[in-house]
Each structure stands twice: as structure tokens, then as C-alpha cells.
Design an enzyme around this catalytic site. Structure first.
Site, PDB file in Angstrom:
ATOM      1  CB  CYS A  85      -0.929   0.015   1.214  1.00  0.00           C
ATOM      2  SG  CYS A  85      -0.043   0.287   2.754  1.00  0.00           S
ATOM      3  CB  CYS A  88       4.320  -0.336   1.758  1.00  0.00           C
ATOM      4  SG  CYS A  88       3.155  -1.464   2.512  1.00  0.00           S
ATOM      5  CG  ASP A 497      15.845  28.522 -32.610  1.00  0.00           C
ATOM      6  OD1 ASP A 497      16.293  29.664 -32.768  1.00  0.00           O
ATOM      7  OD2 ASP A 497      16.363  27.511 -33.116  1.00  0.00           O
ATOM      8  CG  ASP A 693      17.292  23.048 -33.493  1.00  0.00           C
ATOM      9  OD1 ASP A 693      17.494  24.249 -33.191  1.00  0.00           O
ATOM     10  OD2 ASP A 693      17.621  22.561 -34.584  1.00  0.00           O
ATOM     11  CG  ASP A 697      17.839  27.210 -29.336  1.00  0.00           C
ATOM     12  OD1 ASP A 697      17.851  28.433 -29.532  1.00  0.00           O
ATOM     13  OD2 ASP A 697      17.657  26.370 -30.239  1.00  0.00           O
TER      14      ASP A 697
END
Length: 807
Positions: A85, A88, A497, A693, A697
Site C-alpha cells: 500500500c 509501505c 526558435d 534545437d 538555445d
């Protein structure tokens, strides 16, 4: 008596000089609680003495990192066994955090894993395993393929055992209930029920009692404690009444037995666990699908063309592998012979198979179509893109959403509070329940213990996160952690970008005009451009597609202007108008007009000439992706502001923004300016997503609230980003935002149900309505309700799998 000081060794990284060592040593001197300290430069470690390792070691690591250096730590995710549970998970996490050398630990009940960061010179996986074993749990630290398979087998075996126990419990409980309801007056009815209930509790439900005992030994409590207490009390009370009925008869009361209640509660909880395990298995179906993409064996071609089938684990970089039609590609590599079409939809989400020729890259987990080819293995094992995706998804599914911290705190105190309420219920019934108060109070106490459910609370958030992140992976959206998934729905500004994000990032020739339409010198132009490494030159070579190149002499690259070369003893130039002007080369009006028109369309223009006049003018552009315009429109339609930032000139930026449908844009932007621009938006109260990318950046991505990297971009961008779009398709961004909305809604629904269930169920079980209308909940009904509460939460999370996120 004062606690004993212990010595700890902290491995250092980046401490390369005596000056660095002095800085670290001075930093350590400011930490109260360290009795002695020194920095050993040659051993690259700090040595500290303290009597409070739990507080001081993490503080030491933080101090060293704050000074700009680092500490070598190990961060790993291990499967945790024997949790039943949410309590636990809290107990396991607490135990791990209380081990010296552990910097952080996060235990996820939904996928039964622990993510632990520790200092390897202070503790190790074996010590962590032993600490969990001491409280009845276990840590699976063997990470080999065999171990992973044995873990799967262990889970399957446990599921089958649970299934068998549930079936037997149902088989024994049915006659028990029938006797209790219709045949209580048959001879030895109590003894028959005792005989039927005993194996249900002590054999089929023994894990609840074993778990409860383990918890009691460490002064802790979990769901096992509640189940063992409730059913144990009902069972022992019934045994007493069966053996000594006269005790109650002398007091004018009937000696009721509740064997059926105890057995049926165990049966319902076992049934609920069975359904919960089945449903939890479905929440991780995305990761199982990804793991299933990798074949177990491959065909390796040895020297001389000899083919041999071998396990994937034995493949090394540099091996040549044979791919037959319909086979799954096992590792990342480059095609060395042959060609085919490969289905990459499972990695990128792109539905159309992609042609693969010599020198093209292939990825593990993708499927070869009809052709046959050979490729050279480059990345194998954990280095393949597929392995990295699997690890990223697993880490994300194991991460905790911010709201989970509050839920964990509640789960940690939930069981003791419920036991307190149950005992209070018994006392109130004894005091105010009249002559039958003790029996009714005992039943009410049992019902309170049974109906309380910490599992629903513990499963509410992680199951939704698991399904949401898995669904994202299926759509080519890799989400780094739960926090990013939760935050994405709040995004109201997206910064894009230009190059490689809105555009393809690959310059192509869009127009070419030859003087007087004479293309005789096309092979000369291609041969000269073939010598250059400039991306624009590559675009020209690709466009002209010449098979036979001419010999080129005296090639000279002129920085910022173009190139000069000789072919067949004649001098030629390729480059800007400036290059032509410096060399007094004439340009005809028709070529000038064409170049002016293309410049107004934000294209890059280059000239090709001999030593006398311009022979051709070429327009090159970085095409906008077809999906970018649709994605921008979707974002704007959802009320999200879209901005474009680019290092390009104003004319190009204006033209690209107009084509993409973006009104807000900035040109001539440096990498540092991108991060500043995002800060400005954040100061205006906006939740900003940055999409990029490239390496340039990375600052802006780190500054944004939610950072999104294009999968075909740089590794640095992907490392920094919260999300990665594998296919570099911008339409995945509105999908990610939509997925975030659905996931957050599911979490809220789950938490509402889990809290409301307990807030309403526990008072009803205690008998709050009894004085008003005589209503009491039967413990058997409470058991069914408790079992269903967990199943309903998991089932609600699973609904995410069928939600449509694409436009």
C-alpha cells in the site's frame, strides 16, 4: 553521553588545484556539526568527521556543489518488492532516507520502484537492500538482463499466487456466507464456520498478518496493520464466542460470531488487490511496448561473409549486422550495404516509412520493411536511442508530482489516525451503546479499520502520471518528469526558435536562373561547390545532383564572401554580390531583378560567375515545416501567445514570421538575449515554454518554465529540456499541452475520490448515522468498498489511454 564521531569520505570532482582545495576546505569550515575536516587533493576527496551523518553529509554535498564543484554520487532506480500500500512506500522511503550517505530517495508505489542518490564511498546498494529487508521489504539490485527477466517472472508468479489465493478464498467464503445467513441453527454451525474461516485468514490471508508483524517490530503501521487488526479482532472475538458462549448468555446477550465477516473481508481485499495489480500492469503498458521493440537475437556478418545468429547482448560497436525484411533493428548504426524502407513510427511517431540508403542512420526498435541491407553497429546496449528513451520514460514515470508530497505526508500518518478513530469508536459505543454496546462497538471498530484505504490515496497521482507519460511516449513526446507534465497545461506563452524548429534546418535551393537559359556550366558549379564545407554549398550540390564531377584546381574559400576556383584553366567565382563587385564582374539586369525579388522573399542569394560576367543566380531558403503553420494556428486557437526569436536579419525574420502566422518576433537575437526575453515574459506573469534545437538555445531552455527540445537537434538541448519531441514536429506541442490537461484532471478526480471516500466512509463505518436512522455498515460491505476504491482510482487513470490528444 556524547555520540561518537565517525569519519566519512566525500569523492570530489572538479577540484584540480590547491587553490580549489582551499576553497572547498573553507566552505566545510562553515558547516556546524563537522568536528574535523580536510581536503586531500591527490585522492580527490574530502574527509569529514561528524556524529550526525544523516544531516551533515547531504549538507556537505550541497555546500561543495554551491561552491561550483561536484561530488561523485550514484543515482539509480531499483525495483522495490513486497509493498502492499501507499504507507509501505512512505515507510520504505523513510528508511532509505535514514541511511548515512543517502542524499535523496523517492519511492513510487504505483510502479514499485525507488530512485536513490547516494555517496558510493559511504553506502552501497547492498547496505540499502539490507535496510529495507529489516522492515519486511526488499530492493532488487541486480541489473543484468537475467535479473530483469527474473523480476518479470517474479511479478508474474506473484500475480498467479494472488489469483490462486483469491479463487480459494472465494470458494471457502461462499459456503461460509450461506451458513451464516440461512443455516445458523444447524448443529455445530459455529465450528463449521470456524473451520472454513481459519484457512482464509491464516493461510490465504497470511501476508497481511506477516506484514503487520514486520511493521509492529519497527513501530510502524500500514494497510496490512488495518487488515490484520480488523479481521484478527473479528476472528478472535468469534472464536471466544464459539468456545465460551455462556459468558454472554449469563449477561442476557446472544453470543454472535463474525467468521463470515472476517473471511469475506480478506476475500474482498484479495480480489481488490488482484484487480489493482492487473490495472497497474496496464498503466505501464507503454514501457512494455518500448521494451518489446528490441529483438533478443541478431544476425552478425563476420569476415568472409559468414553469417551467425547471436544474442543482442554480445553485439559490439563495429559489428556488421544483416537486416532481413520484416525484422526489428537491434542497435543504432549506419547502413553499409543495400537499401530499404524503415518504419520509424514507434520512435518518432511519423507514420510513413523512411528510405534508408548507404551512410543513412538506423535506430534500434524500428522495423525494416521489404528490402534487405547491412549496417555497422555504432551504439549498443544502454547507449541506443531506444534504451535512452526507455530510461527517460521509466525515470519520468517514477518521478513525483508536487501534489504527491502532500499526499505522502497524509499517507504517512493515515494508518495511526485510523487506528485511533477505531479505538475511539469502540469506547463511544461501550459508553453510549447500551447493553449491546461492546459487540456493536467491536463491529464498528472492525468496519472502520476495514473501510479505511490508504491505497487509493497512494495510487491517485502516480498511476495518472504513469499513463500520461506513457501515452506521451507513444506519440513521440518524451516527458522528463511529473512536474513538467503537470505544469504544461498552464502554458500561456510559447517562444519558438526559427532554424530547425519552425524551419527544417536544412537549406535547399528554391530557385536558379541561368543567363540566357544556358545550363552548360551546371557541372562546373556543382564541382566547385563540392569542394566547400558550407551548408549553402551542400544545398547547391544536392540540388544539381551531378554524377560526374570535373577536376577543380586552386580552390580558395573566401570568408564571408564565397569561393574562387579554376576548372579547365578558367577562373570561376561562387558567392555574394560583394565578391563579384571586388572582382569587377558584370551582372545582367535579368539576374539582378531575380535576385532582388528573391531577397524580398527573405531568401539567401548567391551568384555564379566566370572572370567576366555572372552566369547564374541562385536562391536558397530554409523551408518552413509543413506542420509548423498548423501547430502555431492550434496554439493561437487555444489562447496561447506565440513568439519567434532568431539570429537572422530583420527581412528574413519578417518573411518567416508572416508565412508561419506569427505577429510577435525578434531578429538579430543572441543566445543570451533569448533567456532575457523569456525572463521579461515571466515577469509579466506568463508561464513560458521555450522550444529550441541547438546548443545556442540551452540557456533559454534552462530559463523557461517548460523547455521543449526538438529530437533531431543537439544532445545539450535535449539534456536541458523538460520535454523532447522526437520527430521535431511542432504539432506535438499542442498535443503535450492537451495531454497535461487530461492528466491533471485525472489526478484531481482521483484525489477527490480518494479523500471523499475516506471522509465519508470512516464516519459511516463508525456509526455516525446510527442515532438518526439506525444505519450501520456491515464489515463485509466495507471490505468490498475498500477493494473497489483502489480499483476505481487506477481505472480512472487508465481512461487517459483512450483520450484523443491529436487534432
Amino acid at each position: 553521553m556524547a555520540a561518537t564521531n565517525n569519519t566519512f569520505y566525500i569523492p570530489l570532482e572538479g577540484v584540480e588545484s590547491e587553490h580549489c582545495a582551499l576553497i572547498v576546505d573553507k566552505g566545510l569550515s562553515n558547516i556546524k556539526g563537522i568536528s574535523t575536516h580536510k581536503v586531500e587533493l591527490n585522492n580527490r576527496r574530502a574527509v569529514i568527521e561528524t556524529n550526525d551523518a544523516l544531516a551533515i553529509v547531504p549538507l556537505t554535498v550541497k555546500t561543495i556543489r554551491d561552491l561550483g564543484y561536484d561530488v561523485d554520487t550514484v543515482t539509480k532506480t531499483y525495483p522495490v518488492l513486497n509493498m502492499t500500500c501507499a504507507s509501505c512506500a512512505v515507510s520504505s522511503e523513510s528508511m532509505l532516507k535514514n541511511q548515512p550517505g543517502v542524499l535523496s530517495a523517492s519511492v513510487n508505489y504505483a510502479n514499485a520502484t525507488a530512485k536513490i542518490e547516494y555517496v558510493p564511498t559511504i553506502t552501497d546498494a547492498h547496505q540499502l537492500k539490507a535496510s529495507l529487508q529489516s522492515i519486511g521489504y526488499d530492493l532488487m539490485i541486480d541489473e543484468t538482463e537475467d535479473a530483469k527477466e527474473s523480476l518479470e517472472e517474479l511479478h508474474a508468479e506473484k500475480f498467479q499466487t494472488l489469483k490462486r489465493k483469491t479463487m480459494w478464498a472465494i470458494a471457502l467464503s461462499i459456503p461460509l456466507v450461506v451458513i451464516a445467513m440461512f443455516f445458523m441453527n444447524i448443529p455445530y454451525a459455529n465450528y463449521i464456520m470456524w473451520g472454513l474461516a481459519t484457512p482464509v485468514l491464516l493461510v490465504l490471508g497470511n501476508q497481511f498478518f506477516i506484514g503487520a508483524w514486520q511493521q509492529i517490530k519497527h513501530r510502524s503501521a500500514n494497510m496490512d496493520t488495518l487488515v490484520a487488526l480488523s479481521t484478527g479482532i473479528a476472528y478472535l472475538f468469534s472464536v471466544f464466542n464459539t468456545l465460551f458462549p455462556a459468558y454472554w448468555h449469563r449477561r442476557g446477550l446472544h453470543a454472535h460470531v463474525y467468521f463470515e465477516a472476517a473471511a469475506v473481508v480478506i476475500t474482498f481485499i484479495l480480489s481488490g488487490k488482484l484487480l489493482e495489480e492487473k490495472a497497474k500492469g496496464n498503466t505501464s503498458s507503454a514501457i512494455k511496448k518500448l521494451m518489446g521493440l528490441q529483438p533478443k537475437t541478431v544476425t552478425v556478418i563476420h569476415n568472409g561473409g559468414h553469417q551467425m545468429e547471436m544474442p543482442i547482448a554480445q553485439v559490439k560497436p563495429g559489428d556488421t549486422l544483416l537486416m532481413k525484411p520484416g525484422e526489428k533493428i537491434a542497435v543504432d548504426g549506419t547502413v553499409s550495404y543495400g537499401n530499404s524502407f524503415v518504419d520509424e513510427s514507434m520512435i518518432s511517431g511519423e507514420p510513413v516509412p523512411i528510405e534508408k540508403k548507404i551512410q543513412d542512420k538506423v535506430l534500434a526498435g524500428t522495423i525494416n520493411q521489404k528490402g534487405s541491407f547491412q549496417f555497422t553497429a555504432e551504439k549498443v546496449g544502454d547507449d541506443t536511442l531506444l534504451a535512452q528513451i526507455i530510461k527517460m520514460v521509466q525515470d519520468a514515470q517514477g518521478s513525483k508530482a508536487p501534489v504527491q508530497k502532500l499526499v505522502d505526508k497524509i499517507a504517512g500518518i493515515f494508518v495511526p489516525i485510523v487506528i485511533g478513530i477505531a479505538v475511539l469508536t469502540l469506547f463511544i459505543w461501550i459508553l453510549a451503546g447500551g447493553h449491546n454496546g461492546f459487540t456493536q462497538g467491536l463491529l464498528a471498530m472492525v468496519t472502520v479499520l476495514v473501510i479505511a484505504c490508504p491505497c487509493a490515496l497512494g495510487l491517485a497521482t502516480p498511476t495518472a502520471i504513469m499513463v500520461g507519460i506513457g501515452k506521451g511516449a507513444e506519440h513521440g513526446i518524451l516527458i522528463k518528469d511529473a512536474q513538467s507534465l503537470e505544469l504544461a497545461k498552464k502554458i500561456n506563452a510559447v517562444v519558438l526558435d526559427k532554424t530547425g524548429t519552425i524551419t527544417e534546418g536544412k537549406p535547399i535551393v528554391t530557385n536558379i536562373l541561368w543567363l540566357n537559359g544556358n545550363e552548360d556550366n551546371a557541372s562546373v558549379l556543382a564541382s566547385i561547390e563540392k569542394q566547400s564545407e558550407h551548408p549553402l554549398a551542400e544545398a547547391v550540390v544536392k540540388h544539381l545532383n551531378i554524377s560526374n564531377y570535373l577536376p577543380v584546381q586552386n580552390f580558395e574559400s573566401i570568408t564571408g564572401a564565397g569561393a574562387k576556383a579554376e576548372v579547365n584553366s578558367r577562373t570561376y567565382y561562387v558567392g555574394t554580390t560583394k565578391l563579384l563587385g571586388v572582382n569587377d564582374i558584370k551582372v545582367s539586369d535579368s539576374l539582378i531583378q531575380a535576385s532582388q525579388k528573391w531577397l524580398s522573399e527573405a531568401k539567401t542569394v548567391i551568384y555564379f560567375s566566370d572572370s567576366i560576367e555572372a552566369i547564374a543566380v541562385i536562391a536558397i531558403a530554409d523551408k518552413i515545416k509543413e506542420s509548423s503553420i498548423a501547430a502555431i494556428k492550434q496554439l493561437q486557437g487555444a489562447g496561447i501567445e506565440v513568439y519567434m526569436l532568431t539570429g537572422d536579419n530583420q527581412a528574413t525574420a519578417k518573411a518567416i514570421a508572416a508565412q508561419a502566422g506569427i505577429s510577435e518576433y525578434k531578429a538579430d537575437v543572441l543566445p543570451a538575449d533569448k533567456a532575457t526575453f523569456i525572463k521579461t515574459l515571466q515577469k509579466q506573469g506568463k508561464i513560458v515554454a521555450m522550444v529550441g534545437d541547438g546548443i545556442n538555445d540551452s540557456n533559454a531552455l534552462a530559463q523557461a518554465d517548460v523547455s521543449i527540445a526538438m529530437g533531431k537537434g543537439s544532445d545539450i538541448a535535449m539534456d536541458v529540456a523538460h520535454m523532447t519531441i522526437i520527430s521535431s514536429d511542432l504539432t506535438r506541442i499542442p498535443e503535450a499541452i492537451k495531454l497535461s490537461g487530461y492528466t491533471v484532471a485525472a489526478i484531481r478526480q482521483n484525489l477527490f475520490w480518494a479523500f471523499i471516500y475516506n471522509l465519508i466512509g470512516i464516519p459511516l463505518a463508525a456509526g455516525i448515522l446510527y442515532p438518526i436512522n439506525g444505519f450501520l455498515i456491515n464489515p463485509m460491505i466495507a471490505g468490498a468498498a475498500m477493494a473497489l476504491s483502489s480499483v476505481s482510482v487506477v481505472s480512472n487513470s487508465l481512461r487517459l489511454k483512450w483520450k484523443k490528444i491529436s487534432a
